[in-house]
Design a protein around this motif. Structure first.
Motif, PDB file in Angstrom:
ATOM      1  N   LYS A 162       0.835  -1.203   0.000  1.00 30.33           N
ATOM      2  CA  LYS A 162       0.000   0.000   0.000  1.00 30.33           C
ATOM      3  C   LYS A 162       0.869   1.253   0.000  1.00 30.33           C
ATOM      4  CE  LYS A 162      -4.602  -0.814   1.668  1.00 30.33           C
ATOM      5  NZ  LYS A 162      -5.594  -0.607   2.714  1.00 30.33           N
ATOM      6  N   LYS A 163       1.928   1.216   0.781  1.00 31.76           N
ATOM      7  CA  LYS A 163       2.822   2.363   0.886  1.00 31.76           C
ATOM      8  C   LYS A 163       3.507   2.650  -0.464  1.00 31.76           C
ATOM      9  CE  LYS A 163       5.944   4.040   4.345  1.00 31.76           C
ATOM     10  NZ  LYS A 163       7.013   3.638   5.243  1.00 31.76           N
ATOM     11  N   ILE A 164       3.973   1.586  -1.103  1.00 31.51           N
ATOM     12  CA  ILE A 164       4.624   1.740  -2.409  1.00 31.51           C
ATOM     13  C   ILE A 164       3.635   2.304  -3.433  1.00 31.51           C
ATOM     14  CG2 ILE A 164       5.648   0.459  -4.349  1.00 31.51           C
ATOM     15  CD1 ILE A 164       6.683  -1.551  -2.166  1.00 31.51           C
ATOM     16  N   LEU A 165       2.431   1.758  -3.414  1.00 31.03           N
ATOM     17  CA  LEU A 165       1.422   2.217  -4.371  1.00 31.03           C
ATOM     18  C   LEU A 165       1.008   3.667  -4.109  1.00 31.03           C
ATOM     19  CD1 LEU A 165      -0.522  -1.124  -4.469  1.00 31.03           C
ATOM     20  CD2 LEU A 165       0.433  -0.002  -6.489  1.00 31.03           C
ATOM     21  N   ASP A 166       1.002   4.061  -2.833  1.00 27.19           N
ATOM     22  CA  ASP A 166       0.705   5.469  -2.504  1.00 27.19           C
ATOM     23  C   ASP A 166       1.742   6.395  -3.124  1.00 27.19           C
ATOM     24  OD1 ASP A 166      -1.586   4.941  -1.095  1.00 27.19           O
ATOM     25  OD2 ASP A 166      -0.637   4.972   0.881  1.00 27.19           O
ATOM     26  N   GLY A 169       2.235   9.858  -9.961  1.00 26.95           N
ATOM     27  CA  GLY A 169       1.408   9.801 -11.167  1.00 26.95           C
ATOM     28  C   GLY A 169      -0.049   9.639 -10.797  1.00 26.95           C
ATOM     29  N   PRO A 170      -0.751  10.755 -10.512  1.00 25.88           N
ATOM     30  CA  PRO A 170      -2.161  10.646 -10.126  1.00 25.88           C
ATOM     31  C   PRO A 170      -2.951   9.869 -11.174  1.00 25.88           C
ATOM     32  CG  PRO A 170      -1.383  12.890  -9.807  1.00 25.88           C
ATOM     33  CD  PRO A 170      -0.284  12.155 -10.537  1.00 25.88           C
ATOM     34  N   GLY A 171      -3.796   8.954 -10.707  1.00 24.50           N
ATOM     35  CA  GLY A 171      -4.574   8.131 -11.629  1.00 24.50           C
ATOM     36  C   GLY A 171      -3.982   6.744 -11.802  1.00 24.50           C
ATOM     37  N   THR A 172      -2.778   6.532 -11.249  1.00 26.65           N
ATOM     38  CA  THR A 172      -2.126   5.227 -11.399  1.00 26.65           C
ATOM     39  C   THR A 172      -3.023   4.097 -10.906  1.00 26.65           C
ATOM     40  OG1 THR A 172       0.071   6.194 -11.162  1.00 26.65           O
ATOM     41  CG2 THR A 172      -0.111   3.845 -10.708  1.00 26.65           C
TER      42      THR A 172
END
Ligand SMILES: [Zn+2]
Ligand SMILES: [Zn+2]
Length: 298
Positions: free
Chosen positions: A232-236, A242-245
């Protein structure tokens, strides 16, 4: 900074799509978004009875509030997991929220039905896996026995992205095939839906805070070090750069999901010889984890 719609002072900043909104227009935006998700995936029809997994957190409060506003027939089920103070507080929040919403609330207490909390199962499984299996089983059996048509959970876009990412990293293709915003019901499996599938966590907290709800915050004390939290942290971070990732990742996944479906093992459905619920072997995962000799009463 001004609201994009009315020009009043904006209080909520959205990153994707990039937008500033006042309280009133943010609430309207959020509810429209959830309603669109419900319709897009054909989650539920107006005459169906919905059971909401009601934890005392922000996500289930948001789901219940929106469903109530849209006029659906809803009941909440709170599962007290028996994790000391954390669980007692969660139940208190669940009760308080349900009064605010006007939601019928049922409670299943693990200590009452099993004599143990979720952290006290004997075996080699990690606690988060025990907890997941236990919650899924109780929700499904409760819904099935009491005649609900649908189980709704508060899984949000951040949860789902981390789940898919984790299962891709480990090539758990069978899990991927069974994952999605809508899982149809089949014999003793009640239909499952996730109305917050396309909604980010920070939007959900803004929504419930703006509506005046209080909720349990902080991680479960038993989940520290859980792999999914690292992802979750990495994905945040990726979302920040890159907003929308996240939303694009999950939409792409749904488009490609059929590729994994060949992996589903088509074995004839069995029934657990303890509780009679669907099972892969002689005993279902729940009865196995809790070493049951007779079915628990819900
Ligand atoms: Zn406005
Ligand atoms: Zn069983």
């Amino acid at each position: 900074m001004k609201c994009k719609i009315c020009g009043k002072e904006a209080t909520v900043y959205l990153n994707y799509p990039r937008m500033r909104l006042c309280k009133e227009h943010f609430i309207a935006y959020f509810e429209r978004k959830i309603e669109r998700t419900i319709k897009k995936y054909k989650m539920v029809s107006p005459e169906e009875n919905i059971l909401i997994a009601f934890s005392g957190g922000k996500d289930s409060a948001a789901v219940a509030h929106v469903f109530k506003k849209l006029g659906y027939s809803i009941t909440g089920l709170h599962i007290n997991l028996g994790i000391g103070e954390y669980s007692n507080k969660s139940e208190e929040y669940a009760k308080k929220q349900s009064k605010q919403i006007g939601l019928r609330l049922k409670v299943v207490d693990l200590r009452k039905i099993l004599g143990k909390g979720v952290g006290e199962a004997k075996g080699s499984r990690p606690t988060c896996s025990v907890c997941g299996t236990t919650k899924r089983y109780i929700l499904n059996r409760f819904a099935y026995e009491k005649g609900f048509d649908v189980v709704a959970t508060g899984h949000n876009l951040d949860d789902e992205t981390a789940f898919v990412f984790n299962n891709l990293l480990h090539w758990n293709t069978e899990y991927l095939a069974k994952q999605g915003p809508y899982l149809p019901g089949e014999n003793k499996f009640v239909k499952k839906i996730k109305p917050l599938y396309e909604t980010m966590e920070y939007e959900i907290s803004e929504y419930v805070k703006n509506l005046g709800y209080t909720y349990i915050t902080g991680k479960c004390p038993l989940s520290s070090g859980a792999t999914i939290l690292k992802y979750k942290k990495i994905l945040d971070e990726m979302e920040q750069k890159g907003p929308g990732t996240k939303i694009n990742f999950i939409k792409g996944f749904l488009k490609k999901k059929h590729l994994f479906e060949v992996e589903i093992q088509r074995s004839s459905p069995k029934e657990c010889n303890i509780c009679g619920m669907p099972s892969l072997g002689e005993k279902c995962a729940f009865c196995k984890i809790w070493h049951l000799e007779k079915p628990v009463k819900l």
